[in-house]
Enzyme design. Structure first.
Site, PDB file in Angstrom:
ATOM      1  N   TYR A 100      45.645  11.211 -25.398  1.00 53.91           N
ATOM      2  CA  TYR A 100      44.127  10.965 -25.881  1.00 53.91           C
ATOM      3  C   TYR A 100      44.194   9.328 -26.013  1.00 53.91           C
ATOM      4  O   TYR A 100      42.998   9.046 -25.842  1.00 53.91           O
ATOM      5  CB  TYR A 100      43.895  11.883 -26.856  1.00 53.91           C
ATOM      6  CG  TYR A 100      43.443  13.253 -26.761  1.00 53.91           C
ATOM      7  CD1 TYR A 100      42.619  13.439 -25.769  1.00 53.91           C
ATOM      8  CD2 TYR A 100      44.344  14.279 -27.228  1.00 53.91           C
ATOM      9  CE1 TYR A 100      42.501  14.825 -25.403  1.00 53.91           C
ATOM     10  CE2 TYR A 100      44.144  15.572 -26.933  1.00 53.91           C
ATOM     11  CZ  TYR A 100      43.030  16.053 -25.945  1.00 53.91           C
ATOM     12  OH  TYR A 100      42.916  17.015 -25.712  1.00 53.91           O
ATOM     13  N   GLU A 196      69.791  30.205 -30.710  1.00 54.65           N
ATOM     14  CA  GLU A 196      68.818  30.232 -29.760  1.00 54.65           C
ATOM     15  C   GLU A 196      67.500  30.368 -30.635  1.00 54.65           C
ATOM     16  O   GLU A 196      66.482  29.841 -30.608  1.00 54.65           O
ATOM     17  CB  GLU A 196      68.925  30.808 -28.387  1.00 54.65           C
ATOM     18  CG  GLU A 196      67.803  30.635 -27.557  1.00 54.65           C
ATOM     19  CD  GLU A 196      67.971  31.392 -26.360  1.00 54.65           C
ATOM     20  OE1 GLU A 196      69.141  32.000 -26.000  1.00 54.65           O
ATOM     21  OE2 GLU A 196      67.029  31.594 -25.424  1.00 54.65           O
ATOM     22  N   ASP A 248      71.215  34.181 -25.972  1.00 59.38           N
ATOM     23  CA  ASP A 248      71.129  35.399 -25.383  1.00 59.38           C
ATOM     24  C   ASP A 248      71.875  35.265 -23.991  1.00 59.38           C
ATOM     25  O   ASP A 248      72.247  34.183 -23.440  1.00 59.38           O
ATOM     26  CB  ASP A 248      69.587  35.551 -24.420  1.00 59.38           C
ATOM     27  CG  ASP A 248      68.437  35.840 -25.488  1.00 59.38           C
ATOM     28  OD1 ASP A 248      68.704  36.358 -26.863  1.00 59.38           O
ATOM     29  OD2 ASP A 248      67.291  35.641 -25.280  1.00 59.38           O
TER      30      ASP A 248
END
Lengths: 367, 701
Positions: A100, A196, A248
C-alpha cells in the site's frame, strides 16, 4: 552524503546503493541494471556436507530500458525507497503495508505502480536476495502465526516471558526473533518438538506433554513462518536442543520437514540462518499406520497432485537417502495419506499418551 | 408469376344441378349428400383469369409492402432506383432529390406519429416520352429491363407501378408524374391510377405545364407509411445508396424538414453495361422451349449461334451433332424428347463463360470514395473481384472495409484519469462490425441473416486479420464491411429483393473478396499495433523515469539534482527506442500504406494511400484542402517525407507492384475544374496538413 543527524544503518546503505547504480549508469549513458540472484531450483544446490540447500551464483539482470523489465525495475526502486524509509524511521511493517505504501497512480496515466500485492512481494524477496539482507533486517515482518510453550524464558522488549507459565495458550512467536529483538534468557528443555498443526500443538499443550517430557512445543500452523524456523534454529544452535518434526503423512508434510531441515528453494539464501540440518522426522511416517494399527478407513486416497508432488520430492537430492526413498515409496504403494488428526480415531489422547512416548522410547525417527 | 388458374374457394352454390359429366356413382350416397358436390361445369364457370394487379393487391408482402415502415422505404427505393437507372442509361450524372412530407387532415402531426406521407423523387434524367408515362407508372410487369440480360437496379418491371398501386390502395391517391425530355420539349403532367382488374393504366389528368427543370422526371406518391429512423430506415437506405453510388448527387429532405446532402464525390459515370444474350448454362428447359418458338432463325444452328452468347456457328454444328439433330432443322419443330436431348447436350458441352462487359462494377476507387465520404474511419480498402459466373449469369463481387476511429476521435479527451483500484480494468469495447450489402448498387436492408453476403462475412476467419470474433458471430471492432454483387441477374431469395441467394459460386467469390480486404486490414492493424507498442514502449520509459528519479531522490535524502538525472535517463530512453525509427513506425514520418493497394489510411496528420481520392472527396465537400504547402507540424526533417513516400524503389515492400500508386492516381477522373497536375501533386504532397484532419469531423456520417 550530506549531514545527517542519525547514523545510516548498513542496510540503508545497501538500499541507497541502488540509487547510486541508477545515477552512475545515467552519468555514463548506460542502461541502469540490477543484478538479482535467481531464486529457482535451477540456481540451488544441496550441500551434502553442510546438509543445506545453498543458492548458486546465477544472476539475472534487471535493466530499466527493457520493455519487459522497465516496470519491475521501477517497482524495485520504489520498494527500495519504502524500505529505506522504514530504516530511517526505525519501524517494522508487513508485506501488505509495503504494497500500500508504494502503490500510487503514475502521473499523467491510468497506470498504477502496483496492481496487486503479488507484484510487490517478489520485489521484496528480490531485494533480500540481491542485497544479502534478511527480511527482518529490512524491517519487514510476517504475521505472528506461531506458538511456543515449554521451559524457556525470553526477554522481549525488556519483558520477561516465561513460556512455562503461559497456560495452554503459550507465547506467540514474533516474526522477528533475532537476538536484538528476542533474547533467550534461560532454557532447560531437552528437545524441541515442532508440530505442523495447531490442533496437535493444542492437544500436547493441554495435556502438559512438555512438562512430562521436558521439551519445547513449537508450531507454525502449517508451513512454519520464518520466526518459528529461526527460533527453532536458535534453540537448536544456542542450547544444543535436538529438533523433532511432527507433520501429516503426505507429500506436503515431507516438504515442510525438508524446509525446516535444509531450507527452501525460494529462500535458499537464508538457509544459512534458518535450516536445522540435524532436525529429525518424527512422524507421521508411512510406516506408522501399520505399526500403530491405524485402520485403513482413516486414510485418505492420494490424489494426482499428491502423487506428482511425491515423485518430485523423490528426485530432490536431499531426499535421496535410502530410508527416505523407502518412506515415500511406501506411501505411494499404499496409495493413502494420513493426517495427524487421524490418531484421534484410537483415542483423543492417543498422541500424548501412546504415539509420542513410544516414538521417543523407540527412537523411531528418520533423519 | 402472373397468370395462374385458381379454383374458386369454398362451395357457395346450393343448387343441385344435374351433372354434365357424371362420374362413377358414389358408393356412399349419404356422404355425398353431406358434402355438397360441385360440378366441373360450375367450377368451370367460376374459373377465370386473375390479373397480376389483383394478385399483388392480395400479396403485397411479396413486393416489400408488408408493414407501413417497410412500405415507405420500398416506395422511396423503387422511385430512386428507377431514377438512377434512367440517368445512367442515358449517360447523365444523376442528381436526385428525395422529399418526404407528412400528410395529415388538418392537424399537424409529428413525423414519427404520422401514418401518411407524400414521397417526391425528382431526377435530372432523360425524361419519359409522353405516351409511355401511364404504362410505366400504372401497369405492372411493364418495363424495359426484364427481357434483357443487362445489369440494372430494377429487374422485373413491377417496382414503381407496385408502389403506385400501394399508394392507390392505402390512400386512394393517384401517382403524379412530371416529365420533360429536354429543354425544348414541354413538360407533361400526369395523374394515373391502375385498373387493378385489367392491369391497365387509368389516366386522370394529362396536361402540359411549366416546369423549372430543363429535363428529368418527378414522381409523387402518396402512401400510408411510418417514418422511423434507425436500422432499415429511409435515412439509412439513402446513406448507403450514397456510399455505393458516389457518382450520384443526392439531396434528401426529411419529414422533419431537414435537408441532408450527399455530394457527388466521384465524377465519372459507371461504364455502361452491355446487354448480352443468355448463356446456355443459364437457361432452364422451359426457357429453351420458349426460345425455340420465339426465335427468328430458320435453322437450329442459326438459332443456337444467334440467340445465345458464346456459341459460334461451328460450336452450334457440333452441339447439333452431339444431340443427334440436324443443324438444318427448323427450331419451331423441335419438341419433346429431342428438345430435351438438345438441352442436355447444351449443358454438357464445354462453352466459354459469358462475356462480362454486361456488368459494371462500382470499382475500387468509387467504393473507397463512397466509404471515405460517409464513414468516419481510420483505414479503408476496397476489392473488386474478377468476373465469375453462376448458372450462366456473369457476376462480380466487390468488397470494402472501413475500420477504426478517426485519430481526432481516438484522442478524445479521456475521462479525467481516475486512479484504478485493485481488480479494476479498462473497459473493453464490445462493438461488433456492421455489414452493408448491395445488389447492383442498391442497398439491401432486410433479411440480413438470410443473405449470402452476410453468411460469407460470418464464415470468414477475421481472427487471422487481427480482429476479435466469437464463434458464428460478426467480427468485433469499429468496422463497416461493404459487400456488393453486380450481375445481370441477381438471384434474390424473394420478389422483395432483400437477400441474395446462396449459390456456391457467389459465396466463394464473396469470401475471396473479404479475405483480400481482411489481409490488407490485417497488415494495417499489425502495423498500427507495432506502432502502438513502440509508442507504449517510449511512453512507459517516460512515465517510469519520473517515478525512478523521484524514488532515487528520496533514497539519496532529497539531495539529488533531479532534472539532470531525468534528462540523462531520457536521453538513454530515446536512443534505446530507436528515435526516428519509432517515429516512422508511429506514422509520424508517414511512409505510405505500402503493400496495401486501394486503401486509404487516415492518421492524425492527414491521409495516406489514395490521397488524391481522399483529397477529392474533401474538396467536394467544400473543405479547405491545402495542397503542397510546407507542413505545419514544424517537423525538423520535412524534406525526408516526400522522398520516403514517393520513391517506390526505396521501399522494398512496394516493389512487387511498381508504380502502382502513381498509375492509379492517373485514373482518377477529376471534376472539370481540376487538372491532372493537381492530382499528381496530391499524391506527392506531404500529406494535407492538420486543417484537413480537424475539419473532417464536420462531415455527416
Amino acid at each position: 552524503m550530506t549531514t545527517k543527524t542519525k547514523k545510516t544503518t548498513p542496510v540503508e546503505k545497501k538500499l541507497i546503493g541502488l540509487a547510486d547504480i541508477v545515477i552512475q549508469s545515467a552519468e555514463r549513458s548506460k542502461d541502469p541494471t540490477f543484478q538479482i540472484p535467481i531464486r529457482a531450483l535451477s540456481n540451488v544446490a544441496f550441500n551434502e556436507r553442510k546438509g543445506l540447500i545453498e543458492m548458486g551464483g546465477k544472476k539475472q539482470e534487471r535493466s530499466f530500458f527493457n520493455v519487459g523489465m522497465a516496470k519491475k525495475f521501477m517497482q524495485t526502486v520504489l520498494v527500495a525507497d519504502a524500505l529505506s524509509e522504514l530504516q530511517r524511521a526505525d519501524l517494522t511493517t508487513s508485506l501488505r503495508e509495503i504494497y500500500y505504501r508504494t502503490k500510487h497512480t503514475i502521473k499523467n496515466s491510468h497506470e498504477n505502480t502496483f496492481d496487486t500485492q503479488d507484484e510487490s512481494d517478489p520485489v521484496i524477496e528480490d531485494l533480500e536476495v540481491s542485497l544479502a539482507t534478511l527480511r527482518e533486517e529490512l524491517h519487514v515482518r510476517a504475521e505472528n502465526s506461531g506458538s511456543i510453550v515449554g521451559p524457556v524464558v525470553f526477554g522481549d522488549d525488556g519483558d520477561r516471558v516465561d513460556c512455562s507459565k503461559l497456560g495452554k495458550g503459550g507465547y506467540s512467536v514474533p516474526s522477528i526473533v533475532e537476538p536484538e529483538y528476542l533474547e533467550i534468557r534461560r532454557c532447560t528443555a531437552d528437545f524441541v518438538l515442532l508440530v505442523e498443526k495447531g490442533t496437535q500443538w493444542n492437544r500436547l499443550s493441554e495435556d502438559k506433554f512438555w512438562r512430562r517430557y521436558n521439551c519445547v512445543l513449537l508450531t507454525g500452523n502449517g508451513q512454519p513462518p520464518r520466526g518459528v524456523r529461526r527460533l527453532a534454529r536458535r534453540l537448536h544452535e544456542e542450547h544444543r536442543l535436538p529438533v523433532y518434526v511432527l507433520v501429516d503423512n503426505d507429500p506436503w508434510g515431507y516438504y515442510i520437514y525438508s524446509v525446516i531441515k535444509q531450507g527452501s528453494i525460494n529462500l535458499a539464501f537464508e538457509s544459512q540462518r534458518m535450516a536445522i540440518p540435524k532436525a529429525k522426522f518424527m512422524g507421521l511416517s508411512s510406516a506408522d499406520p501399520e505399526r500403530y494399527e491405524l485402520p485403513r478407513n482413516v486414510g485418505i486416497k492420494l490424489n494426482e497432485k499428491d502423487i506428482a508432488r511425491a515423485k518430485e520430492l523423490m528426485n530432490y537430492q536431499w531426499f535421496k537417502k535410502p530410508a527416505w526413498q523407502a518412506e515415500i515409496k511406501r506411501m505411494l504403494t499404499s496409495g493413502l495419506k494420513y493426517e495427524l488428526d487421524a490418531l484421534a480415531n484410537k483415542d483423543f489422547q492417543y498422541l500424548t499418551k501412546k504415539y509420542l512416548p513410544r516414538k521417543l522410547k523407540e527412537k523411531d525417527w528418520l533423519d | 408469376m402472373g397468370k395462374k388458374k385458381d379454383s374458386a374457394s369454398g362451395p357457395d352454390s346450393k343448387s343441385s344441378v344435374p351433372r354434365a359429366n357424371p362420374e362413377p356413382a358414389p358408393k356412399k350416397p349419404a356422404a355425398a349428400k353431406a358434402a355438397e358436390r360441385v360440378t366441373a361445369v360450375e367450377m368451370g364457370a367460376r374459373q377465370r383469369e386473375i390479373s397480376v394487379s389483383e394478385f399483388f393487391t392480395k400479396n403485397r408482402h411479396l413486393l416489400g409492402f408488408d408493414n407501413p415502415r417497410k412500405a415507405l422505404l420500398t416506395c422511396v427505393k423503387e422511385a430512386v432506383d428507377n431514377a438512377l437507372d434512367a440517368c445512367e442509361e442515358a449517360g447523365i450524372l444523376p442528381d436526385v432529390t428525395v422529399k418526404l412530407e407528412v400528410m395529415s387532415n388538418g392537424e399537424p402531426v409529428a413525423p414519427s406519429q404520422a401514418n401518411r406521407f407524400r414521397i417526391t423523387v425528382t431526377d435530372n434524367g432523360p425524361g419519359i416520352v409522353r405516351q409511355q408515362i401511364p404504362r410505366i407508372f400504372a401497369k405492372l410487369l411493364y418495363g424495359s429491363k426484364f427481357h434483357r440480360l443487362r445489369m440494372s437496379r430494377g429487374q422485373q418491371g413491377i417496382g414503381i407501378s407496385a408502389a403506385g398501386m400501394y399508394g392507390q390502395l392505402t390512400t386512394g391517391k393517384p401517382v403524379k408524374i412530371i416529365s420533360r425530355i429536354g429543354p425544348k420539349a414541354a413538360a407533361h403532367f400526369f395523374e394515373v391510377q391502375i385498373d387493378t382488374k385489367k392491369n391497365e393504366p387509368l389516366v386522370h389528368e394529362n396536361k402540359q405545364i411549366d416546369w423549372e427543370q430543363p429535363r428529368g422526371t418527378q414522381v409523387t406518391l402518396e402512401v400510408e407509411g411510418k417514418y422511423q429512423k434507425g436500422r432499415a430506415s429511409v435515412d439509412e437506405w439513402l446513406e448507403q445508396t450514397s456510399i455505393a453510388n458516389p457518382h450520384v448527387k443526392l439531396i434528401y429532405r426529411t419529414p422533419e424538414g431537414e435537408t441532408k446532402e450527399y455530394p457527388r464525390t466521384y465524377h465519372e459515370l459507371p461504364p455502361q453495361p452491355r446487354e448480352i444474350k443468355p448463356h446456355p448454362y443459364g437457361i432452364e428447359f422451359g426457357m429453351l422451349l420458349k426460345m425455340l418458338q420465339d426465335t427468328k432463325s430458320h435453322t437450329l444452328s442459326g438459332f443456337l449461334a444467334g440467340d445465345f452468347c458464346r456459341v459460334s456457328p461451328q460450336l452450334a454444328d457440333e452441339i447439333c451433332k452431339a444431340a443427334k439433330v440436324s443443324p438444318e432443322d427448323k427450331p419451331r419443330e423441335l419438341k419433346g424428347p429431342v428438345a430435351e436431348t438438345l438441352y442436355r447436350t447444351l449443358q454438357e458441352t464445354k462453352i466459354m463463360a459469358p462475356p462480362t462487359n454486361c456488368i459494371s462494377p462500382i470499382g475500387e476507387k468509387a467504393i473507397l470514395a463512397g466509404l471515405y465520404k460517409q464513414i468516419k474511419g481510420e483505414f479503408y480498402t476496397a476489392v473488386s473481384r474478377p468476373p465469375s459466373v453462376y448458372r450462366g449469369n456473369p457476376f462480380i463481387i466487390e468488397a470494402g472495409l472501413a475500420y477504426g476511429n478517426r485519430p481526432q476521435d481516438q484522442n478524445r479527451p479521456q475521462q479525467p484519469a481516475m486512479p484504478k483500484a485493485e481488480g479494476e480494468h479498462e473497459e473493453e469495447d464490445s462493438e461488433l462490425a456492421r455489414v452493408i450489402r448491395y445488389a447492383n448498387r442498391v442497398p439491401l436492408l432486410y433479411q440480413q441473416s438470410a443473405c449470402s453476403t452476410f453468411k460469407a462475412v460470418l464464415s470468414t476467419g477475421w481472427k487471422n486479420y487481427g480482429l476479435t470474433q466469437s464463434r458464428g458471430a460478426l467480427p468485433g471492432g469499429p468496422m463497416v464491411i461493404f459487400v456488393h454483387m453486380a450481375s445481370v441477374w441477381v438471384p434474390f431469395t424473394s420478389e422483395s429483393k432483400e437477400a441474395i441467394a446462396d449459390y456456391d459460386e457467389i459465396q466463394k467469390e464473396i469470401t475471396l473478396a473479404l479475405r483480400e480486404c481482411g489481409r490488407r486490414l490485417g497488415l494495417f492493424v499489425r502495423r498500427r499495433e507495432r506502432a502502438a507498442s513502440e509508442f507504449r514502449r517510449r511512453n512507459i520509459f517516460e512515465l517510469y523515469i519520473e517515478e525512478v528519479v523521484e524514488a532515487c531522490n528520496r533514497l539519496k535524502g532529497g539531495t539529488l539534482p533531479k532534472q539532470k538525472l531525468k534528462e540523462q535517463l531520457q536521453k538513454i530512453a530515446t536512443s534505446r527506442t530507436g528515435g526516428m525509427k519509432t517515429d516512422e513506425a508511429l506514422g509520424k514520418t508517414g511512409a505510405g500504406p505500402e503493400g496495401l493497394p486501394h486503401s486509404i489510411i487516415v492518421t492524425a496528420d492527414g491521409v495516406e494511400g489514395e490521397t488524391a481520392l481522399a483529397t477529392q472527396v474533401e474538396s467536394d465537400q467544400g473543405l479547405v484542402v491545402p495542397t503542397a504547402e510546407p507542413n505545419l507540424r514544424g517537423d525538423p526533417t520535412p524534406a525526408d517525407e516526400p522522398a520516403l513516400k514517393e520513391d517506390p524503389t526505396k521501399s522494398s515492400r512496394t516493389t512487387h507492384r511498381p508504380n502502382m500508386r502513381t498509375a492509379q492516381s492517373g485514373q482518377v477522373t477529376l471534376s472539370p475544374g481540376e487538372s491532372k497536375a493537381k492530382n499528381r501533386s496530391g499524391g506527392k504532397s506531404p500529406k494535407p496538413a492538420k486543417t484537413v484532419a480537424s475539419k473532417k469531423h464536420n462531415r455527416t456520417s
